[in-house]
Motif scaffolding. Structure first.
Motif, PDB file in Angstrom:
ATOM      1  N   GLU A   1       0.825  -1.206   0.000  1.00 21.46           N
ATOM      2  CA  GLU A   1       0.000   0.000   0.000  1.00 21.46           C
ATOM      3  C   GLU A   1       0.868   1.269   0.000  1.00 21.46           C
ATOM      4  OE1 GLU A   1      -3.508   1.694   2.761  1.00 21.46           O
ATOM      5  OE2 GLU A   1      -3.440  -0.491   2.533  1.00 21.46           O
TER       6      GLU A   1
ATOM      7  N   GLU B   1       2.494   1.818  -3.328  1.00 19.39           N
ATOM      8  CA  GLU B   1       1.627   2.393  -4.349  1.00 19.39           C
ATOM      9  C   GLU B   1       1.410   3.873  -4.137  1.00 19.39           C
ATOM     10  OE1 GLU B   1      -1.817  -0.152  -4.464  1.00 19.39           O
ATOM     11  OE2 GLU B   1      -0.567  -1.751  -5.330  1.00 19.39           O
ATOM     12  N   LYS B   2       1.335   4.291  -2.861  1.00 17.48           N
ATOM     13  CA  LYS B   2       1.163   5.703  -2.533  1.00 17.48           C
ATOM     14  C   LYS B   2       2.360   6.511  -3.009  1.00 17.48           C
ATOM     15  CE  LYS B   2      -1.206   5.213   1.705  1.00 17.48           C
ATOM     16  NZ  LYS B   2      -0.825   5.198   3.123  1.00 17.48           N
TER      17      LYS B   2
END
Ligand SMILES: [Zn+2]
Ligand SMILES: [Zn+2]
Length: 150
Positions: free
Chosen positions: A144, A147-148
């Motif tokens: 996560e 991806e940020k």
């Protein structure tokens, strides 16, 4: 990451057995605090356990959560990660396992490895004290956060 229902039931049963054997009073609050650590796989710290348990038991105090988690730790019902009492996180997975820790958000996941369980610890470590268990902590950036960052 949700722990399988059967596994949670096993953990709860073990918890109840140990409490009975050790003469720890099985209060509703203690059960809910343990359940919170047992049913998520996310190694919460005391603050997070407090926030979540408070949703179900509005009268619970942070102090009770702290004391209960350390009581559970004293009786081997949870293990701890991290150093310093304040930021200690609690883990109800008592099987020999290792951790992936995200250096950005602190996400912590369990993984298993026979190779790592049998890893040879340098003899010099013995000069610090007696070795009881070996946990390997892999540091990285979770999916996560990765991806940020893109
Ligand atoms: Zn992350
Ligand atoms: Zn763990």
């Amino acid at each position: 990451m949700k722990i399988k229902k059967k596994e949670v039931e096993q953990r709860m049963k073990h918890f109840e057995t140990v409490c009975r054997d050790e003469g720890i009073k099985l209060t509703h609050q203690r059960m809910e605090i343990f359940r919170e650590v047992a049913h998520t796989g996310d190694h919460p710290d005391a603050d997070l356990v407090f926030q979540r348990v408070r949703n179900r038991i509005p009268t619970v105090s942070l102090d009770t959560v702290y004391r209960t988690l350390w009581l559970l730790n004293d009786f081997g019902l949870v293990e701890t990660l991290g150093s310093g009492r304040k930021r200690t996180r609690f883990d109800a997975n008592l099987d020999s396992h290792h951790h992936f820790v995200c250096v950005k958000c602190g996400l912590t996941r369990d993984f298993y490895s026979n190779d790592l369980d049998n890893i040879k610890i340098p003899e010099s470590v013995g000069s610090f004290g007696k070795i009881e268990a070996t946990h390997v902590e892999v540091h990285g950036v979770c999916r996560e956060c990765g991806e940020k960052g893109r």
